[in-house]
Motif scaffolding. Sequence first.
Motif, PDB file in Angstrom:
ATOM      1  N   UNK A   1       0.859  -1.182   0.000  1.00 29.72           N
ATOM      2  CA  UNK A   1       0.000   0.000   0.000  1.00 29.72           C
ATOM      3  C   UNK A   1       0.899   1.237   0.000  1.00 29.72           C
ATOM      4  N   UNK A   2       0.554   2.217  -0.849  1.00 31.22           N
ATOM      5  CA  UNK A   2       1.309   3.475  -0.945  1.00 31.22           C
ATOM      6  C   UNK A   2       0.365   4.623  -0.597  1.00 31.22           C
ATOM      7  N   UNK A   3       0.759   5.456   0.340  1.00 30.23           N
ATOM      8  CA  UNK A   3      -0.061   6.582   0.786  1.00 30.23           C
ATOM      9  C   UNK A   3      -0.042   7.697  -0.255  1.00 30.23           C
ATOM     10  N   UNK A   4      -1.217   8.005  -0.821  1.00 30.40           N
ATOM     11  CA  UNK A   4      -1.353   9.061  -1.828  1.00 30.40           C
ATOM     12  C   UNK A   4      -2.079  10.292  -1.300  1.00 30.40           C
ATOM     13  N   UNK A   5      -2.352  10.323  -0.010  1.00 29.57           N
ATOM     14  CA  UNK A   5      -3.093  11.442   0.586  1.00 29.57           C
ATOM     15  C   UNK A   5      -2.130  12.605   0.828  1.00 29.57           C
ATOM     16  N   UNK A   6      -2.297  13.653   0.039  1.00 29.36           N
ATOM     17  CA  UNK A   6      -1.346  14.771   0.059  1.00 29.36           C
ATOM     18  C   UNK A   6      -1.140  15.397   1.438  1.00 29.36           C
ATOM     19  N   UNK A   7      -2.148  15.400   2.269  1.00 30.96           N
ATOM     20  CA  UNK A   7      -2.033  16.041   3.578  1.00 30.96           C
ATOM     21  C   UNK A   7      -1.594  15.067   4.684  1.00 30.96           C
TER      22      UNK A   7
ATOM     23  N   UNK B   1       5.491   8.301  -9.740  1.00 31.18           N
ATOM     24  CA  UNK B   1       4.773   8.830  -8.589  1.00 31.18           C
ATOM     25  C   UNK B   1       4.678  10.347  -8.648  1.00 31.18           C
ATOM     26  N   UNK B   2       5.771  11.016  -8.964  1.00 29.21           N
ATOM     27  CA  UNK B   2       5.770  12.488  -8.969  1.00 29.21           C
ATOM     28  C   UNK B   2       4.856  13.070 -10.038  1.00 29.21           C
ATOM     29  N   UNK B   3       4.464  12.278 -11.036  1.00 29.58           N
ATOM     30  CA  UNK B   3       3.612  12.755 -12.127  1.00 29.58           C
ATOM     31  C   UNK B   3       2.157  12.337 -11.987  1.00 29.58           C
ATOM     32  N   UNK B   4       1.797  11.632 -10.930  1.00 34.70           N
ATOM     33  CA  UNK B   4       0.435  11.138 -10.778  1.00 34.70           C
ATOM     34  C   UNK B   4      -0.435  12.140 -10.027  1.00 34.70           C
ATOM     35  N   UNK B   5      -1.730  12.032 -10.267  1.00 37.80           N
ATOM     36  CA  UNK B   5      -2.705  12.838  -9.530  1.00 37.80           C
ATOM     37  C   UNK B   5      -2.883  12.206  -8.156  1.00 37.80           C
ATOM     38  N   UNK B   6      -2.797  13.022  -7.131  1.00 41.10           N
ATOM     39  CA  UNK B   6      -2.875  12.535  -5.761  1.00 41.10           C
ATOM     40  C   UNK B   6      -4.301  12.675  -5.213  1.00 41.10           C
ATOM     41  N   UNK B   7      -4.518  12.099  -4.053  1.00 42.71           N
ATOM     42  CA  UNK B   7      -5.815  12.149  -3.372  1.00 42.71           C
ATOM     43  C   UNK B   7      -5.835  13.381  -2.468  1.00 42.71           C
ATOM     44  N   UNK B   8      -6.857  14.193  -2.620  1.00 40.54           N
ATOM     45  CA  UNK B   8      -6.982  15.430  -1.829  1.00 40.54           C
ATOM     46  C   UNK B   8      -7.622  15.120  -0.494  1.00 40.54           C
ATOM     47  N   UNK B   9      -6.887  14.444   0.364  1.00 31.95           N
ATOM     48  CA  UNK B   9      -7.416  14.087   1.690  1.00 31.95           C
ATOM     49  C   UNK B   9      -6.386  14.347   2.754  1.00 31.95           C
TER      50      UNK B   9
END
Length: 182
Positions: A84-90, A174-182
């Motif tokens: 699992x990779x954390x994509x939650x920007x905050x 990873x640096x080019x992907x759209x992240x989750x705004x959470x």
Amino acid sequence: MKIVDTTIADVKVILPNVYHDSRGYFLESFNQEKFESELGRKVNFVQDNHSHSVHRVLRGLHYQLGKPQGKLVRVTQGEVFDVAVDLREKSPTFGQWTGRILSSENHTQLWIPEGFAHGFYVLSPTADLHYKATDFWYPEGERTILWDDKDLNIQWPLSNKPIVSDKDEAGLRFKNTEKIKA
């Protein structure tokens, strides 16, 4: 059931109680009341998925925008390394990963909440991975991160070059992907 923390606070390892005797074993693979009580939040699963793969198949890293899925993952036959990779920007663990061996022998499950990319690598001759999802598959929002992204540096237990789909091979860094705004 026992819930164990991982290096990422919201991703949990679930160890069911397994009752063995001369006939085999019994375990309760899911109990909504216990799961929510131990997790400390409400979870509504709407879809169950089953993936059968052969040795060295690597699937992922997948996630969905718009309708992110939480996943409760388990292996009923064989063995995989699940990530699992954390994509939650905050999140304080944004961009970090955690991995665990799941197998039909150890009965370990992994809870991956919404806002994470998911992938796995098959260690056994074949493996059957089952997972419950908190939202429906949403093809328009489906995204893939390269499994071997250098910035993530996931330590896959590879014995040889993995078998990867064309879609997964074409994933983004990873640096080019759209992240989750959470």
